[in-house]
Design an enzyme around this catalytic site. Structure first.
Site, short mmCIF file in Angstrom:
data_model
loop_
_atom_site.label_atom_id
_atom_site.label_comp_id
_atom_site.label_asym_id
_atom_site.label_seq_id
_atom_site.Cartn_x
_atom_site.Cartn_y
_atom_site.Cartn_z
N GLY A 172 29.62 11.82 -9.12
CA GLY A 172 29.71 11.84 -10.56
C GLY A 172 29.49 10.49 -11.22
N SER A 173 29.99 9.43 -10.61
CA SER A 173 29.85 8.11 -11.23
C SER A 173 28.39 7.69 -11.31
CB SER A 173 30.67 7.06 -10.44
OG SER A 173 32.05 7.27 -10.62
N ASN B 230 39.69 14.42 -17.34
CA ASN B 230 40.21 14.37 -15.97
C ASN B 230 41.71 14.11 -15.91
OD1 ASN B 230 39.03 11.83 -17.00
ND2 ASN B 230 39.96 10.93 -15.17
N GLN C 10 34.92 17.57 -13.97
CA GLN C 10 36.16 18.35 -13.85
C GLN C 10 35.96 19.82 -14.21
OE1 GLN C 10 39.15 17.34 -12.70
NE2 GLN C 10 38.52 15.23 -12.37
N SER D 108 30.08 16.62 -9.44
CA SER D 108 30.46 15.95 -8.19
C SER D 108 31.12 16.96 -7.26
CB SER D 108 31.43 14.81 -8.49
OG SER D 108 31.69 14.06 -7.32
N ALA D 109 30.62 17.06 -6.03
CA ALA D 109 31.01 18.14 -5.12
C ALA D 109 32.48 18.12 -4.71
CB ALA D 109 30.14 18.09 -3.86
N HIS D 110 33.06 16.92 -4.61
CA HIS D 110 34.42 16.87 -4.04
C HIS D 110 35.49 17.35 -5.01
CE1 HIS D 110 36.25 13.03 -5.76
NE2 HIS D 110 35.02 12.97 -6.21
N THR E 192 17.03 8.24 1.12
CA THR E 192 17.01 9.40 2.00
C THR E 192 18.09 10.39 1.60
OG1 THR E 192 16.21 8.05 3.83
CG2 THR E 192 17.20 10.17 4.41
N CYS F 244 40.52 6.77 -9.96
CA CYS F 244 39.67 5.58 -9.98
C CYS F 244 40.38 4.36 -10.54
CB CYS F 244 38.40 5.86 -10.78
SG CYS F 244 37.44 7.23 -10.12
#
Length: 390
Positions: free
Chosen positions: A70-71, A150, A178, A198-200, A236, A324
């Site tokens: 996300g960042s 968030n 979020q 963001s996946a996490h 990559t 963060c």
């Protein structure tokens, strides 16, 4: 008992997600840019994942670009659009409660000739649409406002913001980190030009995300090097994690209603029990327009850090705000922006729920909160004064 209630910081990778990822570490490990079989297998997985995620977001697969999270997506959206369009103007509009990935990107641009308007929010964390309209100038090239906060979970009127941006021919970016996995999202209906994920945050792996860039948006590349991601984002591709992200978002939206019903039931029980059983406590964020799994309290007469450490000692993981900035001793910029004084903002606790949480865990958290808050308050001279006044 060990209770994890910091899912706004990160989530556990679901077993189905990990199972999907493993072959791309051990068997199908080719570089997606290579032309031999192993490379082609990775490229095929990459294309399938892009199609799957784009379909869920209502986007064209060609409009989706993979990032490290996300960042990076936020930084690319803001700096990339600003630098590519500075011949049209140098003004950006955002809010005072954005994630630091947005705020610090805007601060960087301010040091490089751009002007930024930081909109106020009300006591629930909502912007005023009239103030947004009033902030627009003939130099405004970008509006960047998060979908859902968030820390306090407040959901902004993204559709209306998108309409305002569209009417004024201004690019609109939303940090939806979020929101994804909690809210149905269609980028076309929202009138957004750029959207970060963001996946996490939805039970996928860390270190992978994506940026939706609507076709026709003028934006500079953020990372230079190879020709990956249609020459817009070199490096990559992290194939295993991208495959995991695609599986995670698929699972999230297959079970969205069930997920939301579960976490909202636990959220509402947690809010009610804490508000009923502990005095001098405030619920932060909008009571209705909030993320299904978000709870944010401010407890008067205690320090948030002491509260978190005490909870950790009984096996409960929570947060005082954004992960963060957890090393900072300053009170949350979000809580200050909604009008809380420093003393109360310092005593904040964010608890964020997921599919894996249970009613038994909620009861355990409330039971321990009652004891811990009371113990910490007994050491506060301010609380002693309140008791004496009563």
């Amino acid at each position: 008992m060990n209770v994890y209630m910091d899912n706004a910081a990160t989530t556990a990778v679901k077993k189905e997600v990990l199972d999907e990822m493993i072959p791309f570490f051990t068997e199908k490990y080719g570089n997606a840019s290579s032309i031999y079989r192993l490379g082609r297998e990775s490229k095929k997985a990459l294309d399938q994942s892009r199609n799957k995620i784009a379909n869920i977001l209502g986007a064209d697969p060609k409009e989706l670009y993979f990032t490290s999270g996300g960042s990076e997506a936020d930084n690319w959206a803001i700096k990339g659009v600003a630098l590519a369009n500075r011949n049209k103007g140098n003004h950006i509009i955002t809010t005072k409660i954005e994630h630091h990935a947005v705020l610090h990107a805007c601060e960087y641009l301010e040091k490089n000739g751009f002007e930024v308007t930081y909109l106020d929010v009300d006591e629930d964390g909502l912007i005023n649409l009239d103030e947004l309209k009033g902030a627009i100038t003939d130099q405004t090239i970008l509006i960047t406002i998060m979908y859902a906060n968030n820390e306090i979970g407040t959901i902004q009127p993204i559709n209306e913001i998108g309409e305002i941006a569209k009417e004024n021919n201004i690019y609109f970016h939303t940090d939806a980190v979020q929101a994804i996995g909690n809210i149905e999202i269609d980028v076309k209906d929202l009138n957004v030009d750029l959207l970060s994920i963001s996946a996490h945050k939805f039970h996928g792996p860390k270190g992978v995300g994506a940026l939706y860039i609507r076709k026709g948006v003028k934006i500079h590349p953020y990372i230079h090097g190879g020709a990956q991601e249609k020459n817009r984002r070199a490096g990559t591709e992290n194939v295993a994690s991208i495959v995991g992200m695609a599986k995670a978002i698929e699972l999230a939206y297959e079970n969205l209603e069930e997920h939301n019903n579960h976490v909202m039931r636990l959220r509402d029980k947690l809010i009610k029990d804490v508000m009923d059983k502990i005095s001098h406590v405030r619920l932060n964020g909008h009571s209705q327009k909030r993320l299904p799994g978000n709870v944010n309290f401010s407890f008067e007469f205690i320090e948030g850090e002491a509260l978190l450490l005490s909870l950790d000692m009984v096996g409960i993981a929570g947060s005082s705000g954004s992960a963060c900035t957890s090393g900072s001793l300053d009170p949350s910029h979000v809580l200050l922006a909604i009008g809380l004084p420093h003393g109360i903002a310092h005593g904040s606790l964010r608890l964020s729920l997921s599919d894996f949480n249970t009613e038994e865990e909620v009861d355990y958290v409330v039971e321990n909160l009652i004891t811990i808050v009371d113990r910490l308050r007994q050491m506060s001279p301010l609380y002693e004064n309140v008791k004496e006044e009563k």
